[in-house]
Design an enzyme around this catalytic site. Structure first.
Site, short mmCIF file in Angstrom:
data_model
loop_
_atom_site.label_atom_id
_atom_site.label_comp_id
_atom_site.label_asym_id
_atom_site.label_seq_id
_atom_site.Cartn_x
_atom_site.Cartn_y
_atom_site.Cartn_z
CB THR A 12 1.31 -96.74 -11.95
OG1 THR A 12 0.06 -97.01 -11.30
CG2 THR A 12 2.45 -96.98 -10.98
CE LYS B 297 -3.57 -90.65 -9.90
NZ LYS B 297 -4.47 -91.51 -10.68
CG ASP C 184 10.81 -94.50 -15.38
OD1 ASP C 184 11.65 -94.67 -16.27
OD2 ASP C 184 10.99 -94.79 -14.19
N GLY D 278 7.61 -90.77 -21.60
CA GLY D 278 7.26 -91.40 -22.88
C GLY D 278 8.44 -91.70 -23.78
CB CYS E 56 7.17 -96.19 -22.45
SG CYS E 56 7.86 -97.50 -21.45
CD GLU F 136 4.70 -91.84 -25.68
OE1 GLU F 136 4.23 -90.92 -24.98
OE2 GLU F 136 5.14 -92.90 -25.20
P1 NAD Z 1 -0.83 -90.21 -17.99
O1 NAD Z 1 0.34 -89.30 -17.85
O2 NAD Z 1 -2.06 -89.68 -18.63
O3 NAD Z 1 -1.31 -90.77 -16.56
C1 NAD Z 1 -0.42 -91.43 -15.71
C2 NAD Z 1 -0.91 -91.31 -14.27
O4 NAD Z 1 -0.87 -89.94 -13.86
C3 NAD Z 1 -2.35 -91.76 -14.06
O5 NAD Z 1 -2.43 -92.45 -12.83
C4 NAD Z 1 -3.12 -90.45 -13.99
O6 NAD Z 1 -4.32 -90.51 -13.26
C5 NAD Z 1 -2.11 -89.58 -13.27
N1 NAD Z 1 -2.30 -88.13 -13.43
C6 NAD Z 1 -2.87 -87.48 -14.48
N2 NAD Z 1 -2.81 -86.14 -14.26
C7 NAD Z 1 -2.22 -85.95 -13.06
C8 NAD Z 1 -1.86 -84.80 -12.29
N3 NAD Z 1 -2.11 -83.57 -12.73
N4 NAD Z 1 -1.24 -84.98 -11.12
C9 NAD Z 1 -0.94 -86.22 -10.67
N5 NAD Z 1 -1.26 -87.36 -11.36
C10 NAD Z 1 -1.89 -87.22 -12.54
O7 NAD Z 1 -0.29 -91.50 -18.77
P2 NAD Z 1 -1.12 -92.75 -19.33
O8 NAD Z 1 -1.92 -92.32 -20.50
O9 NAD Z 1 -1.76 -93.49 -18.23
O10 NAD Z 1 0.12 -93.65 -19.84
C11 NAD Z 1 0.76 -93.43 -21.06
C12 NAD Z 1 2.07 -92.67 -20.90
O11 NAD Z 1 2.91 -93.31 -19.95
C13 NAD Z 1 2.85 -92.68 -22.22
O12 NAD Z 1 3.40 -91.42 -22.44
C14 NAD Z 1 3.92 -93.72 -21.96
O13 NAD Z 1 5.08 -93.59 -22.78
C15 NAD Z 1 4.22 -93.50 -20.52
N6 NAD Z 1 4.87 -94.68 -19.95
C16 NAD Z 1 6.17 -94.60 -19.59
C17 NAD Z 1 6.82 -95.71 -19.08
C18 NAD Z 1 8.25 -95.66 -18.63
O14 NAD Z 1 8.63 -96.52 -17.83
N7 NAD Z 1 9.05 -94.73 -19.08
C19 NAD Z 1 6.12 -96.92 -18.95
C20 NAD Z 1 4.78 -96.96 -19.34
C21 NAD Z 1 4.16 -95.84 -19.83
#
Ligand code: NAD
Length: 464
Positions: free
Chosen positions: A141, A167, A239, A241, A273, A367
């Site tokens: 998440t 995680k 889910d 961006g 998002c 985004e």
């Molecule tokens: P992110 O992709 O940087 O991180 C999300 C999660 O992935 C974190 O827990 C992170 O530690 C983990 N992660 C990072 N690299 C990884 C890897 N290589 N393998 C496995 N896990 C890994 O996102 P963020 O900055 O935390 O959140 C912002 C993003 O989330 C934006 O793009 C936003 O649009 C999107 N988002 C989407 C929704 C939806 O429901 N569609 C909701 C909220 C946020």
């Protein structure tokens, strides 16, 4: 995990507003993965053995416990993610609803009778299919809704009888850990959910594990792509961006459209998002909309998210605020005009409105995930639809109009997982199917839909 704080590395969680430390959590690494998997296997057996009424009771009790500690949860969200306290309270209310919906779902969706006699040759068969748990689900998440987005994965997974390795974002893991504590207090066997905090190395090592049957991921496109490359043969829910458009027709109720779009653009400091990023306005009302929109945006109070009067809190890190500052500067260098905002103080980036943003600027086509929005006039409905669909993101969109015909036309032609009529893109009800169209989006959240994704049918067929 069996390690104590003294043995394991810890990770400080910082308040995005003032940089103070608000928590200290155990940090897991790729080396911990074998131990995590052993525990998750124990959880798998315990989870599937829970009868549906127990799953429902646990989820209902957890909802009541969150309710009874709602102010604590809201303060925790504000402290670790920088959401304003008023917005954090709304997230807590939504989390309670998500848990209640999950409790309901645990009692439904058990399967169906199969009409074997519908075609000749099988009339002597009778049977049904049941919905069985998948086993172990890896839930990953993001930071921006650190409580309710976790509930959207844990709730349906538990309702369906699965074990979960959770995680949460290492930037804001405290609300997620508190929610797991509440579920255990409500009666969930501890092994059913294994929370682990760590960065991309831990995430990547878990993703590759063969005994994980499904990865339920919410986060950015790049991370989603990295996960899908490593995952192998597993179910993926992605889910990702957004870059949401909202169309405002000349026949719209202007005041309502302005108010909803200001909220849609700047809720959670734009780290949302389904936040509104591009507002497309029919030319006859463009000047009036712009004047009212800029006036309301300028009146927003940016500052300490714990202050009841604050409308816009900080971004998650100063680096994120510097990132949007640079994004806007690049768009302005390419010809965009600044209407208000574009001031930064640490992680605080003041709500920013631009117009005439070039359509090849990253601010238009990528985004932003930040408190920035662009205004754009259009001359025809067709032009507006074309602009709305021109980017590679497709989560939510909105249209303001008093014409039912145009509203329905827009819902048909806008490529998005949800089209809101007379609302900004930023509307979500936790029981509706939620997800994107176009590249990368896989599966749907919204409790019933995630529950289905998190189960597998098993057929029983009796030859009479
Ligand atoms: P992110 O992709 O940087 O991180 C999300 C999660 O992935 C974190 O827990 C992170 O530690 C983990 N992660 C990072 N690299 C990884 C890897 N290589 N393998 C496995 N896990 C890994 O996102 P963020 O900055 O935390 O959140 C912002 C993003 O989330 C934006 O793009 C936003 O649009 C999107 N988002 C989407 C929704 C939806 O429901 N569609 C909701 C909220 C946020």
């Amino acid at each position: 995990m069996s390690k104590s704080l003294a043995e394991a590395a810890t990770c400080a969680v910082f308040n995005p507003f003032d940089g103070s430390i608000v928590g200290d959590v155990l940090l897991a690494t790729a080396a911990d993965v074998p131990q995590i998997m052993v525990r998750a296997e124990q959880g798998r057996a315990l989870a599937r053995a829970l009868p549906r009424y127990r799953r429902a009771q646990i989820l209902e009790t957890a909802a009541a416990l969150v309710q009874s500690r709602s102010e604590h949860f809201a303060c925790q969200i504000t402290a670790e993610a920088g959401k304003t306290i008023r917005q954090a309270r709304k997230e807590v209310t939504r989390c309670i609803n998500t848990l209640k919906l999950s409790a309901e779902e645990a009692k439904r969706g058990a399967g169906e009778v199969i009409p074997f006699d519908a075609y000749a040759g099988s009339e002597n068969r009778m049977g049904w299919f049941t919905r069985e748990p998948l086993g172990i689900i890896l839930a990953i998440t993001p930071f921006n809704d650190p409580l309710n987005l976790v509930a959207h994965k844990l709730g349906p997974a538990i309702a369906a009888g699965n074990a979960v390795i959770l995680k949460p974002s290492e930037l804001a893991p405290l609300s997620a850990l508190s929610l797991v504590d509440v579920l255990i207090e409500a009666g969930l066997p501890t092994e059913v959910v294994t929370p682990v905090v760590g960065g991309p190395d831990l995430g990547a090592a878990l993703v590759a594990m063969r005994s994980i049957r499904m990865i339920s991921f919410t986060g950015g496109f790049k991370t989603g792509e990295a996960i899908s490359r490593l995952a192998g043969l597993k179910k993926l829910a992605m889910d990702l961006g957004g870059n949401a458009p909202v169309i405002v027709m000349a026949d719209a109720a202007l005041d309502k459209a302005v108010e909803a779009c200001v909220s849609g653009a700047f809720w959670a400091a734009g780290q949302n998002c389904i936040g509104t990023q591009r507002i497309l306005i029919e030319r006859p009302i463009y000047d009036a909309f712009r004047a009212a929109f800029v006036a309301q945006t300028s009146a927003l109070r940016a500052g300490n998210p714990q202050d009841e009067a604050t409308d816009v809190g900080p971004m998650i890190t100063e680096a994120a605020a510097r990132g949007v500052e640079a994004l806007v500067a690049r768009a302005m260098a390419a010809g965009a005009r600044l209407l208000t905002g574009h001031k930064r103080d640490g992680g605080l980036y003041v709500p920013t409105v631009l117009e005439a943003v070039p359509h090849d600027a990253a601010l238009w086509c990528q985004e932003a995930f930040a408190p920035v929005v662009t205004l754009e006039p259009f001359d025809s409905f067709d032009d507006a639809i074309e602009m709305a669909n021109a980017v590679d993101f497709s989560l939510h969109a909105g249209i303001f109009t008093s014409s039912l015909v145009l509203a329905l036309e827009a819902t048909n032609r806008i490529e998005a997982g949800g089209v809101m009529v007379n609302d900004s893109s930023d509307y979500r009800f936790d029981a509706m199917p939620f997800g994107g169209f176009k590249y990368g989006s896989l599966g749907r959240e919204g409790v019933r839909f995630a529950y289905e994704d998190m189960t597998q049918p098993r057929v029983v067929c009796i030859n009479r």
